[in-house]
Write a protein that holds these residues in place. Structure first.
Motif, PDB file in Angstrom:
ATOM      1  N   TYR A  94       0.819  -1.208   0.000  1.00 56.39           N
ATOM      2  CA  TYR A  94       0.000   0.000   0.000  1.00 56.39           C
ATOM      3  C   TYR A  94       0.854   1.260   0.000  1.00 56.39           C
ATOM      4  O   TYR A  94       0.452   2.292  -0.536  1.00 56.39           O
ATOM      5  N   GLN A 116       0.553   4.284  -2.625  1.00 58.45           N
ATOM      6  CA  GLN A 116       0.438   5.691  -2.267  1.00 58.45           C
ATOM      7  C   GLN A 116       1.416   6.537  -3.064  1.00 58.45           C
ATOM      8  O   GLN A 116       1.084   7.634  -3.530  1.00 58.45           O
ATOM      9  N   VAL A 142       2.096   4.401   5.638  1.00 52.91           N
ATOM     10  CA  VAL A 142       0.876   3.602   5.737  1.00 52.91           C
ATOM     11  C   VAL A 142       0.883   2.819   7.049  1.00 52.91           C
ATOM     12  O   VAL A 142       1.846   2.110   7.361  1.00 52.91           O
ATOM     13  N   LEU A 188      -6.499   6.613   2.340  1.00 53.02           N
ATOM     14  CA  LEU A 188      -5.819   6.283   1.086  1.00 53.02           C
ATOM     15  C   LEU A 188      -6.792   6.513  -0.068  1.00 53.02           C
ATOM     16  O   LEU A 188      -7.991   6.694   0.146  1.00 53.02           O
ATOM     17  N   ALA A 218      -4.387   2.936  -4.101  1.00 56.67           N
ATOM     18  CA  ALA A 218      -4.652   1.811  -3.210  1.00 56.67           C
ATOM     19  C   ALA A 218      -5.372   0.679  -3.927  1.00 56.67           C
ATOM     20  O   ALA A 218      -5.878   0.839  -5.033  1.00 56.67           O
TER      21      ALA A 218
END
Length: 253
Positions: free
Chosen positions: A18, A22, A165, A179, A199
């Motif tokens: 993740y 991002q 994250v 996100l 995401a």
């Protein structure tokens, strides 16, 4: 000897995935100034909805969803399907704000039929104490632009103040940002969005808003599956009908 499964490494790899998404999202916003402005204006309107449910054996489980403030903060709009519990009941309901504050909620309206139209999947929640915020915009008659943002907390994950994250629900009173995904609308199939950057939609992002380039709410994330086409993988979003009529009637109650 059998290989030992390292759960900690599994979690780190999951979050790293993740984190990479991002970075991809931020790079995508560099070429999308309108979507960047929507992100800056409305990411603070997103909440993490936390349901605590009790099954028939008395065991408690926390279910996570995403939501967004509407009607100047009077209500939170999210998906309804998480409230339909087989052999279980809801014992607590709250939302975690981007500021880190947690607020108690009441269920005002649910609109969902399990075997019927999947595009009718929304819940209206009301904070027990008034929240002052601007809320999301209502769409114009003719929605323009092919690209949209889907903003929420997939897997209950978000960004801390350093842009890392983390698990949003475990941060106490610390600030947390949601996100997001940049998606392309498929005009011939209004419920189909092709992911461009950001995401990955997994459990926890149900109820996340789909915002156009003017910051208007086009629908809510409801469910996702993948199909194969000549254009590649597609994510199929159930963009629920936005219940503006119901919200207007609640304002006069």
């Amino acid at each position: 000897m059998p290989e030992v499964f390292d759960q900690n490494n599994r979690v780190i790899e999951f979050i790293d995935l993740y984190q990479a998404g991002q970075l991809q999202f931020e790079l995508g916003l560099q070429d999308q100034p309108k979507l960047r402005q929507v992100w800056l204006d409305f990411s603070s309107e997103i909440v993490l909805v936390l349901l605590t449910i009790e099954n028939e054996e008395g065991e408690l489980e926390r279910v996570q969803q995403s939501g967004i403030f509407v009607n100047s903060g009077a209500y939170i709009l999210t998906a309804a399907h998480g409230f339909y519990l087989d052999d279980a009941h809801l014992v607590a309901l709250k939302a975690r704000l981007v500021s880190g504050e947690e607020i108690a909620l009441n269920v005002t309206r649910l609109n969902y039929q399990k075997e019927a139209d999947k595009d009718q999947d929304w819940a209206i929640l009301e904070p027990t104490n008034p929240i002052k915020t601007k809320g999301v915009n209502r769409p114009l008659e003719n929605v323009t632009g092919k690209d949209v943002l889907v903003i929420g907390f997939p897997g209950g994950l978000g960004l801390n103040t350093e842009g890392i994250v983390v698990h949003a629900s475990e941060l106490g009173q610390a600030d947390i940002q949601p996100l997001a995904m940049i998606c392309e609308r498929v005009f011939l199939k209004p419920n189909v969005l092709r992911p461009q950057a950001g995401a990955i939609p997994i459990r926890g992002i149900s109820g996340a808003p789909i915002l156009d380039q003017q910051g208007a709410l086009l629908g809510l994330f409801s469910s996702v599956s993948r199909t194969r086409s000549v254009q590649g993988w597609q994510y199929i979003f159930g963009t629920s009908d936005v219940p503006w009529t119901t919200l207007d009637s609640l304002e006069g109650k």
